[in-house]
Structure formats: C-alpha cells, structure tokens
Design a protein around this motif. Structure first.
Motif, PDB file in Angstrom:
ATOM      1  N   GLY A 213     -37.122 -90.721 -38.222  1.00 59.43           N
ATOM      2  CA  GLY A 213     -35.990 -90.308 -39.041  1.00 59.43           C
ATOM      3  C   GLY A 213     -36.039 -90.863 -40.451  1.00 59.43           C
ATOM      4  O   GLY A 213     -35.048 -90.796 -41.186  1.00 59.43           O
ATOM      5  N   GLN A 214     -37.199 -91.405 -40.867  1.00 64.83           N
ATOM      6  CA  GLN A 214     -37.352 -91.956 -42.215  1.00 64.83           C
ATOM      7  C   GLN A 214     -38.004 -90.945 -43.140  1.00 64.83           C
ATOM      8  O   GLN A 214     -38.554 -89.931 -42.698  1.00 64.83           O
ATOM      9  CB  GLN A 214     -38.207 -93.229 -42.165  1.00 64.83           C
ATOM     10  N   SER A 215     -37.956 -91.235 -44.425  1.00 59.95           N
ATOM     11  CA  SER A 215     -38.750 -90.458 -45.364  1.00 59.95           C
ATOM     12  C   SER A 215     -40.195 -90.929 -45.257  1.00 59.95           C
ATOM     13  O   SER A 215     -40.466 -92.038 -44.778  1.00 59.95           O
ATOM     14  CB  SER A 215     -38.242 -90.656 -46.797  1.00 59.95           C
ATOM     15  N   ILE A 216     -41.142 -90.108 -45.699  1.00 61.10           N
ATOM     16  CA  ILE A 216     -42.553 -90.489 -45.618  1.00 61.10           C
ATOM     17  C   ILE A 216     -42.822 -91.740 -46.437  1.00 61.10           C
ATOM     18  O   ILE A 216     -43.550 -92.638 -46.002  1.00 61.10           O
ATOM     19  CB  ILE A 216     -43.453 -89.325 -46.088  1.00 61.10           C
ATOM     20  N   SER A 217     -42.216 -91.841 -47.619  1.00 63.26           N
ATOM     21  CA  SER A 217     -42.452 -93.010 -48.475  1.00 63.26           C
ATOM     22  C   SER A 217     -41.915 -94.285 -47.842  1.00 63.26           C
ATOM     23  O   SER A 217     -42.579 -95.330 -47.854  1.00 63.26           O
ATOM     24  CB  SER A 217     -41.836 -92.805 -49.858  1.00 63.26           C
ATOM     25  N   ALA A 218     -40.712 -94.218 -47.246  1.00 69.07           N
ATOM     26  CA  ALA A 218     -40.127 -95.399 -46.598  1.00 69.07           C
ATOM     27  C   ALA A 218     -40.952 -95.805 -45.386  1.00 69.07           C
ATOM     28  O   ALA A 218     -41.202 -96.996 -45.152  1.00 69.07           O
ATOM     29  CB  ALA A 218     -38.687 -95.105 -46.183  1.00 69.07           C
ATOM     30  N   PHE A 219     -41.397 -94.819 -44.610  1.00 67.90           N
ATOM     31  CA  PHE A 219     -42.213 -95.107 -43.436  1.00 67.90           C
ATOM     32  C   PHE A 219     -43.533 -95.747 -43.859  1.00 67.90           C
ATOM     33  O   PHE A 219     -43.982 -96.731 -43.250  1.00 67.90           O
ATOM     34  CB  PHE A 219     -42.482 -93.826 -42.657  1.00 67.90           C
ATOM     35  N   SER A 220     -44.177 -95.199 -44.873  1.00 63.91           N
ATOM     36  CA  SER A 220     -45.470 -95.716 -45.316  1.00 63.91           C
ATOM     37  C   SER A 220     -45.373 -97.161 -45.762  1.00 63.91           C
ATOM     38  O   SER A 220     -46.239 -97.990 -45.443  1.00 63.91           O
ATOM     39  CB  SER A 220     -46.024 -94.845 -46.455  1.00 63.91           C
ATOM     40  N   ARG A 221     -44.306 -97.487 -46.515  1.00 61.05           N
ATOM     41  CA  ARG A 221     -44.117 -98.870 -46.966  1.00 61.05           C
ATOM     42  C   ARG A 221     -43.899 -99.799 -45.777  1.00 61.05           C
ATOM     43  O   ARG A 221     -44.499-100.877 -45.697  1.00 61.05           O
ATOM     44  CB  ARG A 221     -42.924 -98.955 -47.922  1.00 61.05           C
ATOM     45  N   ALA A 222     -43.023 -99.385 -44.844  1.00 58.82           N
ATOM     46  CA  ALA A 222     -42.723-100.218 -43.687  1.00 58.82           C
ATOM     47  C   ALA A 222     -43.954-100.373 -42.788  1.00 58.82           C
ATOM     48  O   ALA A 222     -44.215-101.454 -42.256  1.00 58.82           O
ATOM     49  CB  ALA A 222     -41.566 -99.611 -42.891  1.00 58.82           C
ATOM     50  N   PHE A 223     -44.703 -99.293 -42.646  1.00 56.73           N
ATOM     51  CA  PHE A 223     -45.883 -99.326 -41.782  1.00 56.73           C
ATOM     52  C   PHE A 223     -46.932-100.282 -42.333  1.00 56.73           C
ATOM     53  O   PHE A 223     -47.489-101.107 -41.600  1.00 56.73           O
ATOM     54  CB  PHE A 223     -46.467 -97.923 -41.646  1.00 56.73           C
ATOM     55  N   HIS A 224     -47.199-100.194 -43.623  1.00 56.40           N
ATOM     56  CA  HIS A 224     -48.203-101.065 -44.235  1.00 56.40           C
ATOM     57  C   HIS A 224     -47.769-102.525 -44.166  1.00 56.40           C
ATOM     58  O   HIS A 224     -48.585-103.419 -43.915  1.00 56.40           O
ATOM     59  CB  HIS A 224     -48.457-100.653 -45.688  1.00 56.40           C
ATOM     60  N   VAL A 227     -48.154-103.499 -40.232  1.00 55.48           N
ATOM     61  CA  VAL A 227     -49.480-103.449 -39.623  1.00 55.48           C
ATOM     62  C   VAL A 227     -50.564-104.047 -40.520  1.00 55.48           C
ATOM     63  O   VAL A 227     -51.583-104.538 -40.037  1.00 55.48           O
ATOM     64  CB  VAL A 227     -49.837-101.993 -39.244  1.00 55.48           C
ATOM     65  N   GLY A 228     -50.338-104.018 -41.833  1.00 52.16           N
ATOM     66  CA  GLY A 228     -51.337-104.572 -42.743  1.00 52.16           C
ATOM     67  C   GLY A 228     -52.371-103.565 -43.191  1.00 52.16           C
ATOM     68  O   GLY A 228     -53.365-103.927 -43.832  1.00 52.16           O
ATOM     69  N   MET A 229     -52.160-102.293 -42.870  1.00 51.69           N
ATOM     70  CA  MET A 229     -53.075-101.237 -43.312  1.00 51.69           C
ATOM     71  C   MET A 229     -52.321 -99.915 -43.347  1.00 51.69           C
ATOM     72  O   MET A 229     -51.202 -99.822 -42.847  1.00 51.69           O
ATOM     73  CB  MET A 229     -54.303-101.137 -42.388  1.00 51.69           C
ATOM     74  N   THR A 230     -52.944 -98.910 -43.935  1.00 52.17           N
ATOM     75  CA  THR A 230     -52.304 -97.600 -44.022  1.00 52.17           C
ATOM     76  C   THR A 230     -52.322 -96.903 -42.666  1.00 52.17           C
ATOM     77  O   THR A 230     -53.054 -97.296 -41.751  1.00 52.17           O
ATOM     78  CB  THR A 230     -53.014 -96.701 -45.044  1.00 52.17           C
ATOM     79  N   PHE A 231     -51.535 -95.838 -42.572  1.00 55.42           N
ATOM     80  CA  PHE A 231     -51.470 -95.060 -41.330  1.00 55.42           C
ATOM     81  C   PHE A 231     -52.851 -94.543 -40.944  1.00 55.42           C
ATOM     82  O   PHE A 231     -53.289 -94.697 -39.798  1.00 55.42           O
ATOM     83  CB  PHE A 231     -50.494 -93.893 -41.519  1.00 55.42           C
ATOM     84  N   VAL A 232     -53.553 -93.943 -41.879  1.00 52.85           N
ATOM     85  CA  VAL A 232     -54.879 -93.374 -41.597  1.00 52.85           C
ATOM     86  C   VAL A 232     -55.865 -94.462 -41.181  1.00 52.85           C
ATOM     87  O   VAL A 232     -56.643 -94.280 -40.232  1.00 52.85           O
ATOM     88  CB  VAL A 232     -55.411 -92.598 -42.821  1.00 52.85           C
ATOM     89  N   TYR A 234     -55.197 -97.268 -39.735  1.00 54.31           N
ATOM     90  CA  TYR A 234     -54.846 -97.746 -38.397  1.00 54.31           C
ATOM     91  C   TYR A 234     -55.309 -96.769 -37.323  1.00 54.31           C
ATOM     92  O   TYR A 234     -55.851 -97.172 -36.283  1.00 54.31           O
ATOM     93  CB  TYR A 234     -53.340 -97.962 -38.298  1.00 54.31           C
ATOM     94  N   ILE A 235     -55.138 -95.474 -37.560  1.00 54.09           N
ATOM     95  CA  ILE A 235     -55.605 -94.462 -36.621  1.00 54.09           C
ATOM     96  C   ILE A 235     -57.121 -94.580 -36.446  1.00 54.09           C
ATOM     97  O   ILE A 235     -57.642 -94.567 -35.320  1.00 54.09           O
ATOM     98  CB  ILE A 235     -55.244 -93.047 -37.107  1.00 54.09           C
ATOM     99  N   ASN A 236     -57.835 -94.715 -37.561  1.00 49.44           N
ATOM    100  CA  ASN A 236     -59.289 -94.839 -37.482  1.00 49.44           C
ATOM    101  C   ASN A 236     -59.699 -96.112 -36.749  1.00 49.44           C
ATOM    102  O   ASN A 236     -60.678 -96.124 -35.995  1.00 49.44           O
ATOM    103  CB  ASN A 236     -59.905 -94.821 -38.885  1.00 49.44           C
ATOM    104  N   HIS A 237     -58.936 -97.179 -36.971  1.00 50.98           N
ATOM    105  CA  HIS A 237     -59.204 -98.443 -36.274  1.00 50.98           C
ATOM    106  C   HIS A 237     -59.086 -98.261 -34.764  1.00 50.98           C
ATOM    107  O   HIS A 237     -59.963 -98.698 -33.998  1.00 50.98           O
ATOM    108  CB  HIS A 237     -58.225 -99.512 -36.757  1.00 50.98           C
ATOM    109  N   LEU A 238     -58.019 -97.613 -34.311  1.00 53.89           N
ATOM    110  CA  LEU A 238     -57.817 -97.393 -32.878  1.00 53.89           C
ATOM    111  C   LEU A 238     -58.903 -96.486 -32.302  1.00 53.89           C
ATOM    112  O   LEU A 238     -59.399 -96.719 -31.188  1.00 53.89           O
ATOM    113  CB  LEU A 238     -56.438 -96.777 -32.631  1.00 53.89           C
ATOM    114  N   ARG A 239     -59.275 -95.468 -33.055  1.00 51.15           N
ATOM    115  CA  ARG A 239     -60.292 -94.533 -32.556  1.00 51.15           C
ATOM    116  C   ARG A 239     -61.660 -95.200 -32.446  1.00 51.15           C
ATOM    117  O   ARG A 239     -62.378 -94.983 -31.458  1.00 51.15           O
ATOM    118  CB  ARG A 239     -60.358 -93.312 -33.490  1.00 51.15           C
ATOM    119  N   ILE A 240     -62.016 -96.010 -33.418  1.00 50.41           N
ATOM    120  CA  ILE A 240     -63.309 -96.693 -33.355  1.00 50.41           C
ATOM    121  C   ILE A 240     -63.309 -97.739 -32.247  1.00 50.41           C
ATOM    122  O   ILE A 240     -64.305 -97.912 -31.532  1.00 50.41           O
ATOM    123  CB  ILE A 240     -63.654 -97.336 -34.707  1.00 50.41           C
ATOM    124  N   LYS A 241     -62.192 -98.415 -32.064  1.00 50.54           N
ATOM    125  CA  LYS A 241     -62.104 -99.387 -30.970  1.00 50.54           C
ATOM    126  C   LYS A 241     -62.296 -98.698 -29.632  1.00 50.54           C
ATOM    127  O   LYS A 241     -63.036 -99.192 -28.770  1.00 50.54           O
ATOM    128  CB  LYS A 241     -60.741-100.091 -31.007  1.00 50.54           C
TER     129      LYS A 241
END
Length: 296
Positions: A213-224, A227-232, A234-241
């Motif tokens: 229910g957030q805006s993309i900009s608010a979510f991106s800031r909170a996510f980084h 988690v310490g990294m961008t959404f993309v 983090y996804i790549n990290h999980l996939r490579i793991k």
C-alpha cells in the motif's frame, strides 16, 4: 546510542533446502548488522574488533571471544568501534537454527533432554565464558565449510559445549518481554516474506509494492534501508543463492537451473553469478565436486 529503543527489523533467515541450519561468517560493516530479530535461535561469536552489543534491554561491550546465544524473536545487534571507512574482513561467526530442529531432536534422542534447559534460558539471551568462546571458535569455523554427517557432529558438539558451561549468564532482564508479532507484520516485513516465497517467479517491484500500500518511492527507500540493497539486487541475491544449492545438490543442467530460479535468459544468469561468486556456474559446480571427491 539508542539502538535498543528503536523498532527492530525482521531478518528473514533463509536455511538451504538441503540443510537444517545456517553456519556462516561476515565482516563489518555488513547488511545484517542492525537492530533486528528472527524466529530462529542464533549462536554469535565475535572473532575480531571491539564495540557495543545489544540484546533485548541489555547493553554491554564486546571483544574477540564474545559468545552469545539468542532465543527466538529476541532483538539484538553488535556495533563495532571502527574509524570511518575502516573495514573488518571477518568480525564474527554465526549459526542459526529453527527451534523445531532442537525440539524434534530431543524427542528422537532422549540423551539430548538436557539441551532443553539451554534453549529455555536462551530466550533471554546468554553470554558464555571466554573459555567457552575460545573452544567454540574452531568448531564454528569448521562448521562454515563442513558437509554431511560431519556438519551434524559439529552442531551437536557446539550445543553440548554451551549446555555444559555453568557460568553462562542471562543478558536481558527478567522483566523484559519481547513480542515482535506486530513488528513482524509491518509492511516491509510482509513484503520480505512475500519476496522470499516468490523470488523464482517473474516478480517485479510494483507487484510487491501493491501488497504494502506504499508508493514505489517510499517502498524503495524503506527496502534499501531495511535490507541494505535495492529490490533488484536482493532478488538476484536470492536467485543466485538458490542456484548454488541446485548446483551442489544434483545433476540438473545449468540452463534448467537458470530458469528454475527465476532468470529469463542464460547470459544474464551467468553474468549475475559471476558478479556474486567471482566464477561461472560450471566452475562453481566443478569446485564443489572436487570437494566431494576429496571427502569420499
């Protein structure tokens, strides 16, 4: 420092599908170093640096040899005293395991019943003697590389070492109550749970933003921040793991693994694998097979 008064983040502990617990080490700074909690038990050994650590409402100082066991959903953090820009290659060794692993083991092996006392006490956080910390270091270091039955042997030896330390001390006060239910259901943590369940699909950031229910900009800031990294990334990290698990668990072709973990083309998979692991997937598999042959 008011770390112990901030809202802790939920850390999603991703145990490999062909393992029962995590054993790893990390340096400092590191994305996992923040005021956080998780449902799993954690054994945390400092191997380098000094600083301040927080467990529940406890605040203390640490140095190499600091060995602590954390119970489920108990917030914690270790903050090193370093000069700006200073890095530590390996600050600590960490082992994380679900409570069900220990409780099921106790049911199967009555000889382990004394471990129940240790698990109960760990819910308030436990600090062990420096002698136990010294003895634990070689075990935990080997655990980060061990495979098969040897890995289980080391796990049990470490748990026995902690259970036999009669000088262990509780960290959080007896009045401290940790109820992370509301925090665990917060927007960013709901998103993390969803991502960890669906990363192998064609998952896009707007899909996850929609459930918060957030805006993309608010979510991106909170996510980084969380988690310490961008959404993309983090996804790549999980996939490579996940791809590493598949590469070491059978003869699935690299092309099949690529699509199974969520990549839509092999060239991007190879590129991301090289960025994260410093080698190609085929090289990674060859090295793992060499390790197995040496142990057999």
């Amino acid at each position: 420092m008011l770390t112990a008064h901030m809202e802790p983040n939920l850390e999603v502990v991703d145990v490999s599908s062909h393992e029962s617990f995590n054993a790893w080490g990390h340096g400092y700074p590191h994305k996992s170093v923040r005021w956080h909690f998780h449902p799993e038990y954690e054994i945390h050994l400092v191997t380098a640096a000094t600083g301040t650590f927080f467990v529940g409402d406890f605040i203390g100082t640490f140095a190499p040899g600091n060995l602590v066991m954390i119970g489920p959903n108990l917030p914690h953090n270790w903050v090193s005293d370093l000069m700006e820009g200073e890095l530590v290659y390996q600050r600590c060794l960490v082992m994380q395991f679900p409570g069900a692993l220990a409780s099921n083991a106790i049911k199967i092996f009555p000889e382990l019943r004394y471990v129940g006392k240790l698990l109960k006490e760990a819910r308030g956080g436990l600090l062990f003697s420096s002698e136990t910390g010294l003895a634990a270091q070689s075990l935990m270091l080997e655990l980060t590389e061990a495979r098969g039955i040897r890995r289980v042997q080391l796990f049990l030896t470490l748990i026995e070492l902690l259970a036999l330390d009669t000088s262990r001390k509780r960290l959080a006060s007896s009045e401290y109550a940790s109820d992370m239910g509301d925090i665990a259901s917060s927007k960013i943590n709901v998103a993390l749970k969803y991502i960890n369940k669906n990363f192998a699909t064609d998952l896009r950031e707007p899909d996850v933003v929609a459930i918060t229910g957030q805006s993309i900009s608010a979510f991106s800031r909170a996510f980084h921040k969380h988690v310490g990294m961008t959404f993309v990334s983090y996804i790549n990290h999980l996939r490579i793991k996940r791809s590493c698990e598949l590469l070491t668990s059978g003869r699935i072709s690299i092309t099949d693994i690529c699509f199974k973990v969520g990549f839509n083309n092999v060239s991007n998979f190879n590129r991301q694998f090289l960025l994260q692991k410093g080698m190609s997937p085929s090289k990674f598999r060859d090295i793992d097979e060499m390790k197995i042959s040496k142990c057999s």
